[in-house]
Design a protein around this motif. Structure first.
Motif, short mmCIF file in Angstrom:
data_model
loop_
_atom_site.label_atom_id
_atom_site.label_comp_id
_atom_site.label_asym_id
_atom_site.label_seq_id
_atom_site.Cartn_x
_atom_site.Cartn_y
_atom_site.Cartn_z
N PHE A 362 -6.56 -87.25 30.48
CA PHE A 362 -7.06 -86.83 31.80
C PHE A 362 -7.27 -88.04 32.71
N LEU A 363 -7.78 -89.11 32.11
CA LEU A 363 -8.06 -90.31 32.91
C LEU A 363 -6.78 -90.86 33.54
N THR A 364 -5.68 -90.77 32.82
CA THR A 364 -4.40 -91.26 33.36
C THR A 364 -4.08 -90.55 34.67
N SER A 365 -4.22 -89.24 34.67
CA SER A 365 -3.94 -88.50 35.91
C SER A 365 -4.94 -88.86 37.00
N LEU A 366 -6.19 -89.04 36.58
CA LEU A 366 -7.23 -89.39 37.55
C LEU A 366 -6.90 -90.72 38.23
N LEU A 367 -6.49 -91.69 37.42
CA LEU A 367 -6.17 -93.01 37.98
C LEU A 367 -4.96 -92.92 38.90
N ILE A 368 -4.02 -92.06 38.54
CA ILE A 368 -2.84 -91.89 39.40
C ILE A 368 -3.27 -91.30 40.75
N GLU A 369 -4.18 -90.35 40.70
CA GLU A 369 -4.68 -89.78 41.97
C GLU A 369 -5.33 -90.87 42.82
N LEU A 370 -6.08 -91.73 42.16
CA LEU A 370 -6.78 -92.78 42.90
C LEU A 370 -5.79 -93.79 43.49
N GLN A 371 -4.82 -94.18 42.70
CA GLN A 371 -3.80 -95.11 43.21
C GLN A 371 -2.98 -94.46 44.32
N GLY A 372 -2.87 -93.15 44.24
CA GLY A 372 -2.08 -92.41 45.22
C GLY A 372 -2.69 -92.41 46.61
N VAL A 373 -3.97 -92.79 46.71
CA VAL A 373 -4.60 -92.81 48.03
C VAL A 373 -3.83 -93.75 48.96
N ALA A 374 -3.40 -94.87 48.41
CA ALA A 374 -2.63 -95.83 49.22
C ALA A 374 -1.32 -95.18 49.69
N ALA A 375 -0.72 -94.38 48.82
CA ALA A 375 0.53 -93.72 49.20
C ALA A 375 0.27 -92.73 50.35
N LEU A 376 -0.84 -92.03 50.28
CA LEU A 376 -1.15 -91.07 51.36
C LEU A 376 -1.31 -91.79 52.70
N GLY A 377 -1.98 -92.95 52.65
CA GLY A 377 -2.16 -93.72 53.88
C GLY A 377 -0.82 -94.14 54.46
N LEU A 378 0.08 -94.58 53.61
CA LEU A 378 1.40 -95.02 54.08
C LEU A 378 2.21 -93.84 54.62
N GLY A 406 6.09 -100.18 46.09
CA GLY A 406 5.11 -100.88 45.24
C GLY A 406 4.07 -99.91 44.67
N VAL A 407 3.59 -99.01 45.53
CA VAL A 407 2.55 -98.08 45.09
C VAL A 407 3.11 -97.15 44.00
N VAL A 408 4.29 -96.61 44.23
CA VAL A 408 4.88 -95.69 43.23
C VAL A 408 5.14 -96.45 41.91
N GLY A 409 5.49 -97.72 42.05
CA GLY A 409 5.65 -98.55 40.84
C GLY A 409 4.35 -98.64 40.06
N GLU A 410 3.24 -98.74 40.79
CA GLU A 410 1.93 -98.79 40.10
C GLU A 410 1.63 -97.45 39.40
#
Ligand code: HEM
Length: 708
Positions: A362-378, A406-410
């Motif tokens: 579950f944490l993996t998905s959670l971290l992806i959601e958090l990293q995805g914030v940068a993608a939403l901004g872009l 870069g973000v999708v790579g993360e």
């Protein structure tokens, strides 16, 4: 707001901002109204209709203990498909949900976030998307319903589930009889002791954080309750039906079963003291074992779970089943509340198995959601530029897309790291089965029964409803990336698959008979699934995706130029007036229309972003192969091997009490049932691989290639 007004607004903003803006966080996409959500006629609902076929065959086993006479051997054969009530159901759920409670305000955000600019009102507050936490609530979700509310009783039952150690299908070889008995007692208490809450507290109805926690707790209880039951015993069911057929006296038949169950209880658990008196608890347990062996409760939620779950699901605009929102978006807390929303400071609250593997999953998905914030901004910044669409805008979008790579790579790296603490065998055998929905094997996917009152609990009129269990395929983030980059899972836009070794940068053709054909037939397995997954997202997130799609519908400049003046006044958010033509997304359109496409950085950057998404899907396929396909090919580890000892043992004991001709009928009945239920046991992951490949192919198809 009309398209013309929107253009004006953005042109003005752009003029002010022309030379200074480089940060995506400083730009904004205003959202005016929520489009209404309509379920398209070719939606998965049609599929659900097929999936309900044959459920009558199961009904005899699910009729409930108060109606044992419903079981009859004639129902062993497959009956005609019922009406598609399960379909109407989800439509009703999603279109008739009442007004939503207000999303938590930015003011309540964790302290470490307060230094960031608050642009949430400009970004997506209407869609419950926060510039700092994306699809996650900015404030930690509620971890427990407080004692002061009567709904806190749900929390106590959830604590109880952990204390007794509920195991999938009754548990494997490691689970002894006493343990199984404790688990039966927990399920019985859910049925008989947990109150049926017709009225929710004001807090639960008015505060979205409470409603979300309520949904999490009830859906965990629902999945615990249904999936911890042992598989019904075929032998016991066959015997029961044969005995009923032979017996002219229903009451006598039922009581003889109870007598047999009690004999079994004496002999099975205390052979040396078989004459010891039985207490009320023994009798209740024997009755539970009897009913569970026959599968009476196998797909039937008790009213104590179902009634409030239906109410909360309406309120939250979600189906009444465990979703990605319950397991990820609303299922975390801070390790250190003062340290705020940072990757190392998050912990998952609820897991089924209590294992580190599930926590990490579950944490993996959670971290992806958090990293995805940068993608939403872009994405937001890029879309704003698309409305202006001049050379400066194109160059900026190219930069944003490079950063998106870069973000999708993360995201990909985080997904890869799921291996670090999630054991594949544990995932496959001890975690994943908890997620199954009413549409999934092993009980044939015949749906679950959701009584809406105590009276309806064992009603024969109740129809099963088909809902899917949680999947990260319900992550709005990945869907948003797809919509933004114009990955067309439905196959309606007619993107042309690029040849191997594709290159970008030139004018892209758009035509589509080949793809359109594929969309109708094979090859569209991803489209249906992805559309269906949107129905399992929180309503506001689903509407956000609809809104993103509507931007595509209005973005084609050439098309717009040919439209009559009044067409420019269409309401972008209105489903009704949306053109039927399938337009490219604004980003794709901007990249396609570059005058000097071969040398311009934008088409290249657009393709690079798509390639990074493809690479994410490559990694996802590797993960899915390791965690599912490979595991499915191996036998279960002994601790997870299903053990039907109690049920079969019980059935054999009862069989000894029968007349020879009855015994013969039973053997025949069991054989029939065996044949009927065998079906295609497993596809070895073929369908899954095919589906994931289709998702990847659609990503490739969006790449810009040289046109003829
Ligand atoms: C151990 C980790 C994972 C496994 C075993 C896994 C497995 C699967 C499976 C079996 C599907 C097919 C649909 C279904 O049955 O639900 C699927 C689809 C999907 N999963 Fe995962 N998944 C994992 C992690 C993730 C994560 C962390 C994400 C991102 C948040 C994700 C995003 C998706 C998406 C978006 C789909 C839809 C198909 C696509 O867009 O390519 N998955 N996954």
């Amino acid at each position: 707001m009309t398209f013309k007004q929107r253009m004006e607004q953005l042109r003005r903003a752009h003029a002010l901002d022309a030379e200074s803006s480089s940060s995506p966080m400083s730009t904004s996409m205003t959202v005016d109204a929520e489009p209404s959500f309509a379920i398209p006629p070719d939606h998965f609902l049609a599929q659900q209709g097929k999936a309900t076929a044959g459920y009558h065959a199961q009904q005899s086993a699910e009729a409930g203990p108060s109606s044992p006479s419903r079981a009859s051997s004639s129902r062993l054969s497959t009956s005609p498909a019922p009406s598609s009530d399960g379909l109407d159901d989800i439509a009703r759920f999603l279109s008739s949900a009442g007004p939503l409670p207000t999303a938590p305000s930015a003011a309540t955000t964790a302290p470490s976030l307060s230094s960031l600019p608050d642009t949430s009102t400009l970004a997506g507050a209407d869609f419950d998307i926060d510039v700092r936490s994306g699809f996650l609530p900015p404030q930690a979700p509620l971890s427990r319903i407080p004692h002061s509310l009567h709904e806190s009783v749900w929390e106590r039952f959830l604590d109880g589930a952990r204390e007794v150690g509920l195991a999938i299908n009754g548990g494997g070889a490691a689970v002894d009889k006493q343990h199984r008995r404790r688990c039966r007692a927990w399920r019985r208490a859910i049925r008989e002791e947990m109150p049926v809450m017709e009225e929710l507290s004001d807090k639960m109805r008015q505060d979205i954080r409470f409603a979300r926690r309520g949904h999490v707790v009830l859906t965990f209880l629902a999945h615990y309750y249904l999936h911890s039951q042992p598989q019904p015993s075929k032998l016991a069911r066959a015997m029961h039906e044969a005995q009923e057929k032979a017996s002219t006296n229903q009451a006598a038949s039922s009581s003889s079963w109870l007598a047999s169950a009690l004999r079994w209880r004496r002999g099975g658990e205390a052979a040396s003291s078989s004459t010891a008196p039985l207490c009320a608890e023994d009798i209740a347990d024997a009755a539970s074992l009897h009913s569970e062996s026959l599968g009476h409760y196998a797909s039937r939620l008790p009213a104590s779970i179902s009634v409030p779950l239906l109410a909360l699901s309406h309120q939250l605009d979600l189906p009444p089943i465990l979703t990605y929102a319950d397991t990820v978006l609303w299922n975390w807390t801070f390790i250190n509340p003062s340290a705020g929303l940072t990757p190392g400071n998050l912990r998952i609250v609820e897991t089924f198995s209590g294992t580190e593997s599930e926590h990490h999953f579950f944490l993996t998905s959670l971290l992806i959601e958090l990293q995805g914030v940068a993608a939403l901004g872009l994405m937001r910044a890029s879309l704003d530029e698309c409305f202006v669409a001049d050379e400066l805008a194109r160059r900026r979008v190219a930069q944003y897309l490079q950063r998106l790579v870069g973000v999708v790579g993360e995201l990909e790296q985080t997904l890869k790291d799921v291996r670090k603490a999630c054991d594949p065998a544990t995932f496959y055998w001890a975690i994943r089965p908890w997620f199954r929905g009413g549409d999934a094997a092993p009980d044939g996917g015949r749906g679950w029964f959701y009584p809406s009152s105590r009276e309806e609990e064992y009603s024969e009129a109740l129809q099963p409803r088909l809902f899917t269990g949680p999947s990260a395929g319900q992550s709005s983030l990945i869907h948003a990336l797809d919509v933004f980059l114009d990955v067309d899972h439905a196959g309606v836009k007619g993107h042309v698959a690029p040849p191997a070794g594709h290159g970008g940068g030139q004018q892209q053709q758009r035509k589509g008979p080949a793809s359109a054909e594929r969309a109708k037939g094979e090859g569209n397995e991803d489209g249906t699934f992805m559309q269906r997954m949107q129905l399992y997202m929180p309503g506001q997130h689903r509407r956000f995706l609809t809104h993103l799609q509507s931007l595509a519908a209005a973005a084609d400049e050439e098309e717009r130029a040919q439209l009559p003046e009044e067409a420019m006044d269409i309401d972008l958010d209105s489903e009704e007036k949306r053109p039927e033509k399938h337009y490219p997304s604004p980003i794709r359109h901007l990249a396609q229309s570059c005058p000097n496409a071969a040398t311009h950085p934008l088409p290249k950057a657009y393709n690079a972003a798509l390639s990074s998404l493809r690479s994410l899907r490559d990694e996802h396929m590797r993960v899915a192969t390791l965690y599912i396909v490979s595991q499915a090919r191996r036998p279960p580890p002994p601790e997870y091997a299903p053990l039907l000892e109690d049920q079969e043992d019980y059935a054999r004991t009862v069989a000894k009490t029968l007349q020879p001709q009855e015994a013969q009928a039973i053997v025949e009945g069991a054989k029939e049932m065996e044949k009927e239920q065998a079906g295609p046991v497993g596809t070895g992951g073929t369908d899954l691989v095919k589906f994931l490949k289709a998702c990847r192919r659609r990503t490739d198809e969006a790449l810009l290639t040289a046109g003829p």
